[in-house]
Write a protein that holds these residues in place. Structure first.
Motif, mmCIF file in Angstrom:
data_model
loop_
_atom_site.group_PDB
_atom_site.id
_atom_site.type_symbol
_atom_site.label_atom_id
_atom_site.label_comp_id
_atom_site.label_asym_id
_atom_site.label_seq_id
_atom_site.Cartn_x
_atom_site.Cartn_y
_atom_site.Cartn_z
ATOM 1 N N PHE A 65 38.826 43.864 29.913
ATOM 2 C CA PHE A 65 39.398 43.693 28.804
ATOM 3 C C PHE A 65 40.550 44.775 28.572
ATOM 4 C CE2 PHE A 65 35.076 41.959 28.300
ATOM 5 C CZ PHE A 65 35.433 40.697 27.781
ATOM 6 N N THR A 66 40.629 45.840 29.508
ATOM 7 C CA THR A 66 41.782 46.682 29.444
ATOM 8 C C THR A 66 42.641 46.656 30.692
ATOM 9 O OG1 THR A 66 40.562 48.271 30.494
ATOM 10 C CG2 THR A 66 40.119 48.139 28.350
ATOM 11 N N ASN A 67 43.825 47.267 30.623
ATOM 12 C CA ASN A 67 44.421 47.234 32.062
ATOM 13 C C ASN A 67 44.032 48.179 33.051
ATOM 14 O OD1 ASN A 67 46.456 45.511 30.843
ATOM 15 N ND2 ASN A 67 47.620 47.387 29.842
ATOM 16 N N PHE A 68 42.893 49.033 32.446
ATOM 17 C CA PHE A 68 42.349 49.931 33.561
ATOM 18 C C PHE A 68 41.739 49.304 34.812
ATOM 19 C CE2 PHE A 68 41.963 52.294 29.358
ATOM 20 C CZ PHE A 68 43.138 53.254 29.739
ATOM 21 N N ASP A 69 41.633 49.736 35.875
ATOM 22 C CA ASP A 69 41.044 49.231 36.939
ATOM 23 C C ASP A 69 39.491 49.409 37.012
ATOM 24 O OD1 ASP A 69 41.102 47.584 39.265
ATOM 25 O OD2 ASP A 69 41.627 49.271 40.583
ATOM 26 N N ILE A 70 38.919 49.038 36.339
ATOM 27 C CA ILE A 70 37.299 48.945 36.281
ATOM 28 C C ILE A 70 36.638 47.908 37.129
ATOM 29 C CG2 ILE A 70 35.304 49.095 34.925
ATOM 30 C CD1 ILE A 70 37.269 50.413 32.665
ATOM 31 N N ALA A 71 35.824 48.163 37.840
ATOM 32 C CA ALA A 71 35.141 47.399 38.934
ATOM 33 C C ALA A 71 34.377 46.286 37.949
ATOM 34 C CB ALA A 71 34.606 47.893 40.124
#
Ligand SMILES: [Zn+2]
Length: 127
Positions: A65-71
């Motif tokens: 749900f964000t631009n962060f590269d969360i697995a």
């Protein structure tokens, strides 16, 4: 009360959880409001709580749900704190734990930092 956002961030980076507590009636006030939920007092102090609790609820997230590269997928939950039962802290399940959480599980919180910034992580405690 000291600046809420600064106190929260500084404590999180040190692995400390403090919750605003009413100086008048001693009730926990999380999330913070300008006045106490119980007695309307505006006098608070930061009260440290032990990083243990029970899992109130959880869900598995399959999309970013964000631009962060969360697995993905990852598990997020609400942890009800043992010393402050009205306080529920959002946290992610420790990545790679492979654990299947169950509501009511005993958990511990730790602070963690990744691409998304500082956040709380929970681990299931052995019974
Ligand atoms: Zn109060």
């Amino acid at each position: 009360m000291r600046d809420l956002e600064n106190v929260w961030s500084e404590n999180l980076q040190k692995g400390i959880l403090q919750i605003p507590t009413c100086q008048h009636c001693r009730s926990w006030n999380w999330y913070p409001l300008p006045a106490c939920r119980s007695c309307q007092s505006t006098d608070f102090f930061w009260n440290e709580v032990e990083l243990i609790g029970t899992l109130f609820s959880w869900t598995r997230v399959h999309r970013r749900f964000t631009n962060f590269d969360i697995a993905v997928p990852y598990v997020v939950g609400l942890v009800e704190m043992a010393e402050a039962p009205t306080v529920r802290i959002p946290a992610r399940l420790q990545a790679g734990s492979g654990a299947q959480p169950i509501i009511g599980d005993d958990v511990t919180l730790t602070a963690a930092c990744d691409e998304g910034g500082w956040h709380w992580v929970f681990n299931l405690r052995q019974k």
